[in-house]
Structures are given as C-alpha cells and as structure tokens.
Write a protein that holds these residues in place. Structure first.
Motif, mmCIF file in Angstrom:
data_model
loop_
_atom_site.group_PDB
_atom_site.id
_atom_site.type_symbol
_atom_site.label_atom_id
_atom_site.label_comp_id
_atom_site.label_asym_id
_atom_site.label_seq_id
_atom_site.Cartn_x
_atom_site.Cartn_y
_atom_site.Cartn_z
ATOM 1 N N UNK A 1 35.712 14.156 -1.061
ATOM 2 C CA UNK A 1 36.609 13.790 -2.159
ATOM 3 C C UNK A 1 36.679 14.862 -3.242
ATOM 4 N N UNK A 2 37.853 14.989 -3.855
ATOM 5 C CA UNK A 2 38.049 15.787 -5.056
ATOM 6 C C UNK A 2 38.995 15.005 -5.963
ATOM 7 N N UNK A 3 38.587 14.765 -7.193
ATOM 8 C CA UNK A 3 39.421 13.959 -8.081
ATOM 9 C C UNK A 3 39.402 14.543 -9.491
ATOM 10 N N UNK A 4 40.537 14.427 -10.181
ATOM 11 C CA UNK A 4 40.642 14.924 -11.545
ATOM 12 C C UNK A 4 39.780 14.137 -12.528
ATOM 13 N N UNK A 5 39.252 12.983 -12.098
ATOM 14 C CA UNK A 5 38.370 12.214 -12.989
ATOM 15 C C UNK A 5 36.953 12.789 -12.991
ATOM 16 N N UNK A 6 36.733 13.846 -12.182
ATOM 17 C CA UNK A 6 35.460 14.579 -12.140
ATOM 18 C C UNK A 6 34.316 13.793 -11.510
ATOM 19 N N UNK A 7 34.625 12.756 -10.731
ATOM 20 C CA UNK A 7 33.559 12.044 -10.013
ATOM 21 C C UNK A 7 33.006 12.955 -8.916
ATOM 22 N N UNK A 8 31.701 12.896 -8.693
ATOM 23 C CA UNK A 8 31.087 13.779 -7.696
ATOM 24 C C UNK A 8 31.083 13.142 -6.312
ATOM 25 N N UNK A 9 31.302 11.834 -6.238
ATOM 26 C CA UNK A 9 31.383 11.138 -4.959
ATOM 27 C C UNK A 9 32.748 10.452 -4.898
ATOM 28 N N UNK A 10 32.968 9.674 -3.852
ATOM 29 C CA UNK A 10 34.223 8.923 -3.776
ATOM 30 C C UNK A 10 34.331 7.993 -4.990
ATOM 31 N N UNK A 11 35.432 8.115 -5.699
ATOM 32 C CA UNK A 11 35.721 7.246 -6.843
ATOM 33 C C UNK A 11 36.802 6.257 -6.421
ATOM 34 N N UNK A 12 37.230 5.421 -7.350
ATOM 35 C CA UNK A 12 38.253 4.430 -7.025
ATOM 36 C C UNK A 12 39.571 5.106 -6.631
ATOM 37 N N UNK A 13 39.835 6.318 -7.176
ATOM 38 C CA UNK A 13 41.102 6.997 -6.893
ATOM 39 C C UNK A 13 41.124 7.559 -5.468
ATOM 40 N N UNK A 14 40.049 8.272 -5.062
ATOM 41 C CA UNK A 14 40.027 8.814 -3.703
ATOM 42 C C UNK A 14 39.870 7.692 -2.670
ATOM 43 N N UNK A 15 39.151 6.628 -3.012
ATOM 44 C CA UNK A 15 39.025 5.498 -2.088
ATOM 45 C C UNK A 15 40.388 4.838 -1.869
ATOM 46 N N UNK A 16 41.149 4.641 -2.964
ATOM 47 C CA UNK A 16 42.484 4.048 -2.833
ATOM 48 C C UNK A 16 43.374 4.917 -1.956
#
Length: 445
Positions: free
Chosen positions: A147-162
């Motif tokens: 995962x890579x997300x603009x919310x800067x989460x280092x693991x799967x966040x709700x955005x990449x999971x969705x």
C-alpha cells in the motif's frame, strides 16, 4: 468488458485502463469468482489491522472510491475517508519479468483451453496451477499487495483497503485486469499468444541435423583444463506435464501380493509430485524448504482420490478410508481447497477458549457493522448462522473457513479468509445479506 465501461490512456488498453467508480452497494460480498476471492485473501492476510479492513469495506460499499486506474505494477484511486477528506490511494503489485512472461506464453499456447477461457473472461484454475508449476504466481499472495496512501499510513489503511475491495469487483468482471497489473494489457497479451501459436505451428519441422547429439568431451581432458572450459550449459526446461508411467498390463498374471491397479495409481501420483518438486527447484527464487508433517493414511487416501477420476480407485479409497462415497467426495472438495489444513477443519471439532476465543470474538465483532451482523450460534470451533445454511469454522491457524449445508451435510464452500465476513460471503452464493433477526434481505438492499 461487460457491465462496467472503461476509458483508456496511452497505447490502447496496454498502458493504462481507467474504470468508472462503482455506485454504492450494500448487503453482498465483493468477490463472486474464485480469483476475486483470492485477491481479497491476499489483502486480508497482509493487513495487520482488521479495523482498517472493516472501515475500507464500509467505504467501498458506500461508493467512496472514485475512478480506478490500473497500469503495470500499480492501481490508483481517489478515496473519500470517514472524515470526508479525499486521499490518493495506491496499491503496488510486482509485474512479471520478460523471462517469466515468455514462460507463461509458451505454457498457455500449449493448452488451447486456457486461451479460450481467457477470451470468455474466465480464469481457469488449471491456468493458475500450470503457471505456478513454471515458477509464475499470477495471483498475489500474502504480502504481495503493497500500500501507498497520501494519509501517510505505513500499512493498509481504510483508503487502500477500500481500493482493494473495489478492484475485486473489477477482477470478477474481467481477469485481464490482473494481467495488466502484472505487465501485459489485453491486446498485447492476445497478440503475443497469437504470435507464439503461429511460431509453434510452423516450427515443428526442423532440420534433422539440429537434433543430432553434440560430440562429448574426454573426461581426462576436461579434468586437465579445469576452469578453462566454458561454463556448464543452462539447466533443461521443465517438461510440459508429468510423465506417464508404463502400463503394467503385460499379460502375465501378477503375484498374489501385487496389486497392479494400486501400483499404477501410486506411480502416476509419484510422477506428478516429482514434476512439482522439479518445478520448485527451477523457480527463479526457490522457496525455503519447510519440513512438512508426514500425512496419515486417512489423509493420504483423500490426497490420492483428489488426483484421480478413476471410479475403481475412488471406490476402493472410499471403502478403505471408512468415509464412504459421499464422505470421500466432501473430503476431496476440502482437500482441493486447502490440503491437509482444510481436511483437518472438515474432520476436527475442537474447543475454542482463552486467548484464541478472545481473538475470534474480536474478529467477528469487527467483521460487520452492528446492523449487518448475522446471528451466530457457536459449537466448539463452529459458528452457525441461525436461519441460514451458512457456517464458519475456525482453523487452528486463525483462518475462517466457509461451510454450507447441502442435503443435510455440512460441506466446504470456498477458500479460507482472515476476515469472517469475506469467508461467510462464499457460503452465500446468491449474494444475500442477513438481518440481525436471521431473515434474509434481497440483494442490493
């Protein structure tokens, strides 16, 4: 593709495809096909936070995922989170190398059924199995969805999971989406397959001199020259399929303690296993060998039955294993879904307690929204949905296995998942949801 229009960018469909956002959809699973479920299994086995998966599933159902862009090695979408902020979410998938694509194309053109299935937007299990034998994993496994997300989460966040949950729907409609992630769009892939097929059909007649054995090297000369000699040739390629053992029907009566039919089955099974071991040894990155526990006689009977369609053999195995014909059929279904682990879940009923029970209850609590959670009745490691023919079974490794009642017998309904909701969806093929009182809501409500 059917059911969902896409726009293209760059060189046709072979650089990038962009799919319009899905409308909100509640009360059903995200994946219907087995390959869509395998995609979600990779997500759920990779994510460390089940709460993030639950939140991502809720966002996907609410239509919070925008248009999805798919290109080699990456999928991207803008996702509106629970705080209403919009973030760019990316999930990376390792593309196949040119060498791997070459092996995959060679393997596929040898089996016309694989090409026909792809043209029908189907992903036959044998295609994935044959690719794996050549060292190519088409479907992602645990840890393969980065995962890579603009919310800067280092693991799967709700955005990449969705995003991953929505991509499972795209894969259901068109398996070519998976091939694009791995590096080949539909048009280029089909053109490459056509070119390989033409080459194979015109190249069968060769100059007989090309097949003559090369002259050998004198052993004493080879020893004397040492490292002056050129390097050893490359390893031979993997045979296209396991060898066929010779027939034992020689016209001579066998000894009293020799069973030719049993020997033929065992020889064929050994050839398949030898082919698998050789494929593993020839992989680009061989897996570390792991010491597997020795199978019991009961497990071995199921394994042999899963590898043959000879009714004479299966009848003998049914009697010898004590399962009977129907029981062996259910056991074979379990074996094909997960080998010995799946067979243990079918046969074993155990008491869940302590920390294991606490983790199971937490997973069940997090899997559904409060108003969507089905009523569950527990008996050991088995949770049955009241008013339904669905059941969840907890394996000793923490995975949930879906079961469905058929003709008064509980039978495995699909592959396991870390998330109970995903597993239970496989036990409900009509895609219906359960109300808290046990009644069923119509699809799409």
């Amino acid at each position: 593709m059917t059911g969902h229009e896409d726009a293209t960018a760059g060189r046709g469909t072979d650089v990038e495809r962009t799919f319009a956002a899905f409308p909100p959809a509640r009360g059903r699973g995200f994946a219907v096909t087995w390959w869509g479920q395998a995609w979600l299994t990779a997500l759920e086995e990779s994510a460390l936070d089940l709460q993030q998966l639950k939140a991502g599933r809720r966002l996907a159902r609410a239509g919070a995922v925008g248009a999805v862009s798919v290109r080699p090695g990456r999928i991207t979408a803008m996702v509106r989170g629970r705080d209403r902020a919009v973030h760019r979410a990316d999930v990376l998938v390792e593309p196949l190398t040119e060498r791997q694509w070459g092996r995959f194309l060679d393997m596929t053109v040898e089996r016309a059924g694989h090409v026909a299935a792809l043209l029908d937007r189907e992903m036959p299990p044998h295609l994935v199995e044959d690719a794996s034998v050549t060292g190519i994993d088409l479907l992602p496994g645990m840890g393969d969805l980065e995962p890579e997300c603009a919310c800067d989460a280092w693991d799967h966040c709700e955005h990449t999971a969705a995003l991953c949950y929505q991509v499972a729907r795209l894969l259901d409609e068109d398996p070519f989406v998976l091939f694009l992630m791995r590096g080949r769009g539909q048009r280029v892939l089909l053109a490459d397959l056509q070119a390989r097929g033409d080459t194979a059909s015109t190249g069968e007649v060769r100059d007989s001199s090309a097949s003559r054995a090369r002259p050998g090297v004198d052993a004493a000369e080879a020893y004397a020259t040492g490292d002056v000699l050129p390097p050893l040739p490359a390893l031979p390629g993997l045979p296209g399929h396991p060898g066929v053992p010779p027939s034992l029907d020689t016209g001579t009566a066998p000894d009293a303690d020799v069973d030719p039919e049993a020997l033929e089955v065992l020889a064929a099974a050994t050839a398949v296993e030898a082919h698998r071991l050789l494929a593993e040894a020839l992989r680009d990155t061989p897996r570390s060998p792991a010491a597997a526990p020795e199978s019991t006689l009961a497990q071995d009977a199921v394994r042999l039955a899963a590898g043959t369609s000879d009714t004479r053999v299966t009848e003998r195995l049914a009697d010898g294993s004590g399962r009977g014909r129907d029981g062996l059929g259910v056991a074979v279904r379990a074996w094909r879904l997960g080998g010995e682990a799946a067979l243990c879940v079918l046969d074993e009923k155990w008491r869940v307690e302590g920390e294991t029970l606490a983790r199971a209850c937490t997973a069940l609590e997090a899997a559904w929204d409060e108003d969507e959670r089905p009523p569950l009745r527990r008996d050991g490691n088995r949770w049955t949905v009241d008013g339904s023919n669905g059941q969840l079974r907890l394996g000793r490794d923490g995975r949930w296995w879906p079961y469905r009642e058929e003709a008064g017998r509980w039978v495995p309904a699909g592959a396991p998942a870390r998330d109970p909701a995903t597993a239970l969806a496989a036990a409900e093929p009509d895609g219906v949801a359960h109300q808290p009182d046990g009644t069923r809501a119509s699809e799409g409500t």
